[in-house]
Scaffold this active site. Structure first.
Site, PDB file in Angstrom:
ATOM      1  N   LYS A  69      -0.690 -73.472 -49.034  1.00 48.80           N
ATOM      2  CA  LYS A  69      -1.884 -73.298 -48.214  1.00 48.80           C
ATOM      3  C   LYS A  69      -2.242 -71.821 -48.103  1.00 48.80           C
ATOM      4  CE  LYS A  69      -4.168 -76.859 -46.812  1.00 48.80           C
ATOM      5  NZ  LYS A  69      -5.044 -77.511 -47.806  1.00 48.80           N
ATOM      6  N   TYR A 102      -3.399 -77.215 -56.320  1.00 47.10           N
ATOM      7  CA  TYR A 102      -2.669 -76.911 -55.087  1.00 47.10           C
ATOM      8  C   TYR A 102      -1.387 -76.150 -55.396  1.00 47.10           C
ATOM      9  CZ  TYR A 102       0.003 -77.396 -50.806  1.00 47.10           C
ATOM     10  OH  TYR A 102       0.741 -77.122 -49.684  1.00 47.10           O
ATOM     11  N   ASP A 130       2.644 -65.512 -49.679  1.00 49.04           N
ATOM     12  CA  ASP A 130       3.891 -66.276 -49.667  1.00 49.04           C
ATOM     13  C   ASP A 130       4.608 -65.917 -50.965  1.00 49.04           C
ATOM     14  OD1 ASP A 130       5.872 -68.207 -50.046  1.00 49.04           O
ATOM     15  OD2 ASP A 130       4.678 -69.816 -49.170  1.00 49.04           O
TER      16      ASP A 130
HETATM   17  P1  13P Z   1       3.064 -73.026 -47.545  1.00 49.69           P
HETATM   18  O1  13P Z   1       1.610 -72.909 -47.918  1.00 49.69           O
HETATM   19  O2  13P Z   1       3.342 -72.399 -46.228  1.00 49.69           O
HETATM   20  O3  13P Z   1       3.927 -72.484 -48.640  1.00 49.69           O
HETATM   21  O4  13P Z   1       3.404 -74.554 -47.350  1.00 49.69           O
HETATM   22  C1  13P Z   1       3.274 -75.372 -48.447  1.00 49.69           C
HETATM   23  C2  13P Z   1       3.615 -76.785 -48.208  1.00 49.69           C
HETATM   24  O5  13P Z   1       3.274 -77.583 -49.064  1.00 49.69           O
HETATM   25  C3  13P Z   1       4.314 -77.219 -46.989  1.00 49.69           C
HETATM   26  O6  13P Z   1       4.636 -78.581 -47.006  1.00 49.69           O
HETATM   27 MG    MG Z   2       5.600 -71.595 -49.055  1.00 48.95          MG
HETATM   28 MG    MG Z   3       3.038 -70.394 -45.718  1.00 46.02          MG
END
Ligand code: 13P
Ligand code: MG
Ligand code: MG
Ligand code: 13P
Length: 364
Positions: A231, A228, A11
């Site tokens: 994801k 964090y 990402d």
């Molecule tokens: P991503 O991992 O796809 O960037 O999403 C992060 C997130 O916190 C969505 O609410």
């Molecule tokens: Mg993202």
């Molecule tokens: Mg993502």
């Protein structure tokens, strides 16, 4: 011909929020891969995206864990992150956790799945890509594809599959691995892979031919970053037909929208919804979690495809079902089990809230 199929993803910035990807990022990815192909480093490539994740699907003859391939992917992500910064996209460079490249993208933030194979006379492969979920989301589908005769009738009726498959399982917390043989060890196997936040299926092998059948990305961003950041949004490569499950057997597990962790802020359980490429823009509560499937035939390393495998009305009921499950879970708001358990939230932003209130707790 021996070729390596590498899928490396990150990402590098979301558009808008975490929903999708700005076309300029894909153009930048395309520019890098085209020049790597021109230089002879890559045989072929496809630049794709799943939600807000940039996916580099590449074939080459350098083997797995090759520093030239990894360096090229890292530099592509860095330059894409620069484009994202100029457009002020959301979370520009989100998954590029390491400051500088040091020989291998493993442990630096991007996710990767790579396999070196002797290309068969016909080599159908499916690259699965997910958004808004964690590494480990492939455990249940891989189990069904390679161990469950109710999913894969070939395990019963195709001689080439009758001996079963072996599963390489990683403990992502203690950094250990173990191999289980299916079918005779499936109870032991399920004991571990039924807990996908800790135990992830890294690879599957045919016990008939010894060939690699599937490889997944198991990188846990929160364990790499220590907090964090987003994801894992993992990928998985699966070979099909012959000694492996047929294409339809490989897709079949996704007809059930399994509950996975992810969704909003990476802190909720939600149904994994299979969609066509164009509809993979998770927007409702930043989700629900998505999976897309890109089908290819390899031809001397050339990627003939992709065919958009979930662009099929036979998955409409799954999507409808996922929406119903999603609605039901959403009504729980901030309560478990929609929200992740406390233990799982330790890898999100919860520890900061805990720390803030620590002084106010009184003994009783
Ligand atoms: P991503 O991992 O796809 O960037 O999403 C992060 C997130 O916190 C969505 O609410
Ligand atoms: Mg993202
Ligand atoms: Mg993502
Ligand atoms: P193969 O055994 O050649 O893979 O064919 C099986 C099949 O295509 C079932 O759909």
């Amino acid at each position: 011909m021996v070729i390596t199929l590498s899928v490396i993803k990150a990402d590098v910035g979301g558009y808008v929020g975490h929903a999708s990807m700005h076309p300029d990022l894909m153009d930048e990815g395309e520019r890098h891969c085209a020049s790597a192909k021109q230089e002879g480093l890559l045989i072929d490539y496809k630049v794709m995206r799943c939600g807000d994740d940039l996916e580099l699907i590449m074939t080459h003859e350098q083997g797995v864990d090759n520093d030239h391939i990894h360096k090229m992917a890292w530099e592509t992500f860095e330059d894409c992150a620069d484009v994202a910064r100029k457009l002020k996209l959301y979370g520009a460079g989100q998954d590029l956790i390491a400051d500088a490249f040091s020989g291998n993208v493993r442990g630096m933030g991007p996710g990767l799945a790579e396999m070196e194979i002797e290309e068969r006379p016909s080599e159908p492969v499916i690259v699965f890509m997910a958004d808004k979920t964690s590494a480990g989301a492939w455990n249940q589908p891989l189990y069904k594809m390679f161990s469950d005769p109710f999913n894969t009738s070939g395990l019963v009726i195709a001689p080439g599959m009758h001996e079963g498959f072996s599963f390489e399982v990683q403990d992502v917390v203690d950094h250990k691995k173990i191999t289980f043989n299916s079918p005779e060890e499936i109870y032991d196997l399920l004991m571990f892979i039924g807990a996908p936040s800790r135990y992830t299926v890294k690879a599957v092998y045919s016990r008939n031919t010894g060939q690699v059948a599937a490889v997944s990305s198991t990188e846990r961003l929160s364990l790499i970053a220590g907090k964090y950041v987003g994801k894992d949004d993992p990928v998985c490569i699966v070979r099909c037909q012959g000694a492996f499950p047929a294409v339809g057997e490989v897709l079949e597990p996704f007809a059930m929208p399994q509950l996975v962790e992810g969704w909003m802020r990476g802190s909720h359980h939600g149904p994994l919804m299979p969609t066509c490429f164009a509809k993979c823009n998770p927007s409702r509560f930043d989700g629900p979690p998505r999976v897309i499937a890109a089908g290819f035939q390899l031809a001397d390393g050339k990627l003939v495809g992709p065919l958009d495998m979930f662009d099929d009305p036979s998955f409409d009921m799954t999507r409808e079902w996922a929406n119903q499950i999603g609605e039901y879970l959403r009504r729980h708001g901030p309560f478990e089990p929609h929200r992740l358990s406390l233990h799982e939230l330790e890898y999100t932003t919860m520890p900061a809230i805990m720390a803030k209130l620590q002084e106010r707790w009184q003994s009783m």
